[in-house]
Enzyme design. Sequence first.
Site, mmCIF file in Angstrom:
data_model
loop_
_atom_site.group_PDB
_atom_site.id
_atom_site.type_symbol
_atom_site.label_atom_id
_atom_site.label_comp_id
_atom_site.label_asym_id
_atom_site.label_seq_id
_atom_site.Cartn_x
_atom_site.Cartn_y
_atom_site.Cartn_z
ATOM 1 N N ASP A 1 -8.096 -4.555 -0.091
ATOM 2 C CA ASP A 1 -8.533 -5.213 -1.493
ATOM 3 C C ASP A 1 -8.328 -6.481 -1.531
ATOM 4 O O ASP A 1 -8.934 -7.593 -2.241
ATOM 5 C CB ASP A 1 -7.800 -4.682 -2.608
ATOM 6 C CG ASP A 1 -8.250 -2.878 -2.726
ATOM 7 O OD1 ASP A 1 -9.420 -2.773 -2.506
ATOM 8 O OD2 ASP A 1 -7.143 -2.167 -2.785
ATOM 9 N N HIS B 1 0.807 -1.089 0.000
ATOM 10 C CA HIS B 1 0.093 0.139 -0.131
ATOM 11 C C HIS B 1 0.952 1.303 -0.088
ATOM 12 O O HIS B 1 2.016 1.250 0.536
ATOM 13 C CB HIS B 1 -0.879 0.066 1.413
ATOM 14 C CG HIS B 1 -2.000 0.942 1.126
ATOM 15 N ND1 HIS B 1 -1.847 2.348 1.621
ATOM 16 C CD2 HIS B 1 -3.286 0.605 0.773
ATOM 17 C CE1 HIS B 1 -3.093 2.784 1.084
ATOM 18 N NE2 HIS B 1 -4.009 1.969 0.885
#
Length: 429
Positions: free
Chosen positions: A363, A306
């Site tokens: 996700d 991320h």
Amino acid sequence: MKKTAQLCIDGKTYDIPVEIGTEGEMALDISKLRQLTGLVTIDPGFVNTASCRSSISYIDGEKAILRYRGIPIEQLVEHSTFVETAYLLINNALPTANELADFSQKLTHYSLIHEDMLEFFRKYPSRTHPMGVLSSMVNALGAFYPEMQDTTKTEALNITVARLISKIRTLAAVSYNISVGHKVIYPCHDLSYCANFLYMMFDSPVKTYEIDDDIVKALNVYWIIHADHGQNCSTTTVRVIGSSGVNLYAAVSAGISALWGPLHGGANQAVIEMLQEIYDSGGDVDPFIARAKDKNDPFLLMGFGHRVYKTYDPRAPIMERIAEMALQKMNRHDPLLDIARKLRDVARKDPYFIDHHLYPNVDFFSGIFLRAIGIPLNMFTVMFAIGRLPGWISQWKESLDTPNRKIDRPRQIYMGLLKRDYIPIDKRD
């Protein structure tokens, strides 16, 4: 005494103010840098640039912290609902019982869409992506409700906000039903926000959709953890578009388009496609891990790492938990969850993943949850957009309320040709 940093250029020294946030974050205030030195800064992708001051969400990527208006995300998913969290983000306070009841009543009251909008839906080609439809239809709301765009009147703004939060789930459900040739299901006045969405998506004349409280709770959690996340691509888009003075519908429509990108909101769909590829090849994760480590192979393991979090994403374990719960509740086994767990276990132990801060993000498990509750693949990003809407509204509203606000207008460093003369067409080679 305020802190300053010193910048030395061509023998001259300039004092640059240092701004300190409430959590101790420090930033160089370069707003007058060009005025003082004639220089601008360059930061492609805004990797190290704070574009605004905000009091909405706090993220500490090194410590895996996410808070909305000061409240840890873990507490919100345990105790709050999506509607209550939306109110918190937009109004900077948890609602009283009366305030929550009034907000919920507005959401129920404004849940219907204008009947003329149904004709818009039916004119789209059947293969149109739902995100394109949603972006267009949200923008169209401004034409149907132009009288409520005066942001100087508090009640008018509150109605616009409630109308948009309420109608976006109706727009999404209508889009889905028309795309598959099913009857449009109208919202039910006695269902909660999340339950109403599931009802509009999946009820039919031949099979009544049974509302399950645990699935409704899980959907609340899913939307809560997606509600805001600082200055990501779509949120920044909403603020930039909003700085020009456009109405809320147009700003959110732009945010939806930004979220549509595969590097942003489309990542959970890419994760499912990757997991399916591994499953179809026999389920062995090792060759795919080897490919991900090979710098000469363009293959990427989707759902890992991320931009902000340098340790685990605090939303990821929450997402994994509700995905597992939903599958158990629906009495389903998803082999993609087994593959996801194998990849997760490797990431926890393999030095390559640890050294490169490649931990599962939100996700990684969200697509498995959405599959479990019956959401089709092309609706995954729409689900993300519904959850992110309160954050977009909060950010748009905060930008609107910023004293002496200016239209966003970044600089650039020109790298093109030097001045040259125009050549008539008959003299060009």
